[in-house]
Design an enzyme around this catalytic site. Structure first.
Site, short mmCIF file in Angstrom:
data_model
loop_
_atom_site.label_atom_id
_atom_site.label_comp_id
_atom_site.label_asym_id
_atom_site.label_seq_id
_atom_site.Cartn_x
_atom_site.Cartn_y
_atom_site.Cartn_z
CB CYS A 115 -0.77 0.07 1.29
SG CYS A 115 -2.65 1.08 0.54
CG HIS A 216 -3.51 -3.66 3.36
ND1 HIS A 216 -2.44 -3.55 3.82
CD2 HIS A 216 -3.58 -2.17 2.62
CE1 HIS A 216 -2.79 -2.02 3.90
NE2 HIS A 216 -3.21 -1.12 3.39
CD GLU A 218 -1.55 -6.17 5.58
OE1 GLU A 218 -1.53 -4.96 5.49
OE2 GLU A 218 -1.16 -6.36 4.26
#
Length: 253
Positions: A115, A216, A218
């Site tokens: 990001c 993202h 994660e």
């Protein structure tokens, strides 16, 4: 037993916005990053703003570097003045990220930007950003989803000659939490993935192990999404392979 690779994560440094501890600075990193590295087979080392030589000492112990997400990037870094819809910025934090990026690049350590980290890689190498995507690019759809952080938002389309194409099909679903995006791509980079509206969703250096994704992984991994785990595992595998090559060269010397 083989040692697990150590992956440094550049964290955000933020000031307390409350009335209780005005001006108090905090190191902030979403736990999702640490958990994602653990699930992918690595060990996370949280990095914060330190003198260059101290930061280099820590990076010398790392097999890879992740630049995390966060606030908007200071537009002065790409020679623009503030747009009316620019969000919160922290130049000190931007400079820390650039220091970590430059050190890791000089050391040959693989780098993954997520990001903001993806955008900062581009800016640090001479590219620019849309300070507010929807108001500056009429073709762009809404890229800041309202759903859960692990929900899908839109498709991205993988370029056939990219790093991502080695383990992803032509299109995948991703989440999306950004209002800025790459405008001018840095000269030494190529596009790895695009969204349907033409927004650059992933990049990679033409010659070095430096990668960026706008989504993202994660956060997707917080609910065990397999495609996101694959991305993190491949990055960590890249770090391990690079480290093994370095050790073999040392033995030859």
């Amino acid at each position: 037993m083989a040692l697990k690779p150590i992956i440094g994560i550049a964290a955000q440094i933020l000031k307390d916005p409350s009335d209780q501890f005005i001006g108090q600075r905090y190191v902030r990193l979403n736990e999702d990053y640490i958990e994602a590295i653990k699930k992918a087979g690595g060990i996370a080392m949280v990095l914060t703003d330190l003198p260059i030589k101290d930061l280099e000492v820590l990076l010398l112990r790392c097999d890879g570097l992740i630049l995390s997400g966060g606030w908007d990037i200071d537009p002065l870094l790409y020679r623009e003045t503030e747009h009316s819809k620019l969000g919160r910025i922290n130049r000190k934090n931007d400079d820390f990220f650039i220091d970590a990026l430059n050190l890791a690049e000089n050391l040959g350590i693989p780098i993954l930007g997520i990001c903001k980290g993806h955008q900062l890689i581009n800016v640090a190498h001479g590219g620019s950003l849309y300070q507010d995507l929807e108001s500056q690019n009429t073709k762009a759809f809404h890229h800041f989803q309202k759903g859960n952080r692990a929900d899908y938002s839109h498709f991205v389309f993988i370029e056939s000659d990219s790093w991502l194409s080695q383990f992803y099909p032509e299109q995948i679903l991703v989440n999306s939490f950004h209002h800025q995006a790459i405008k001018k791509l840095a000269d030494d980079f190529k596009i790895s993935a695009l969204s349907k509206d033409g927004v650059i969703e992933a990049i990679e250096h033409k010659n070095k192990p430096i990668f960026g994704v706008q989504w993202h992984p994660e956060m997707l991994l917080s609910e065990n999404e397999e495609n996101a785990l694959l991305l993190m595992k491949r990055f960590i595998r890249y770090c391990i392979d690079r480290n093994e090559i370095e050790e073999e060269l040392d033995r030859i010397d």
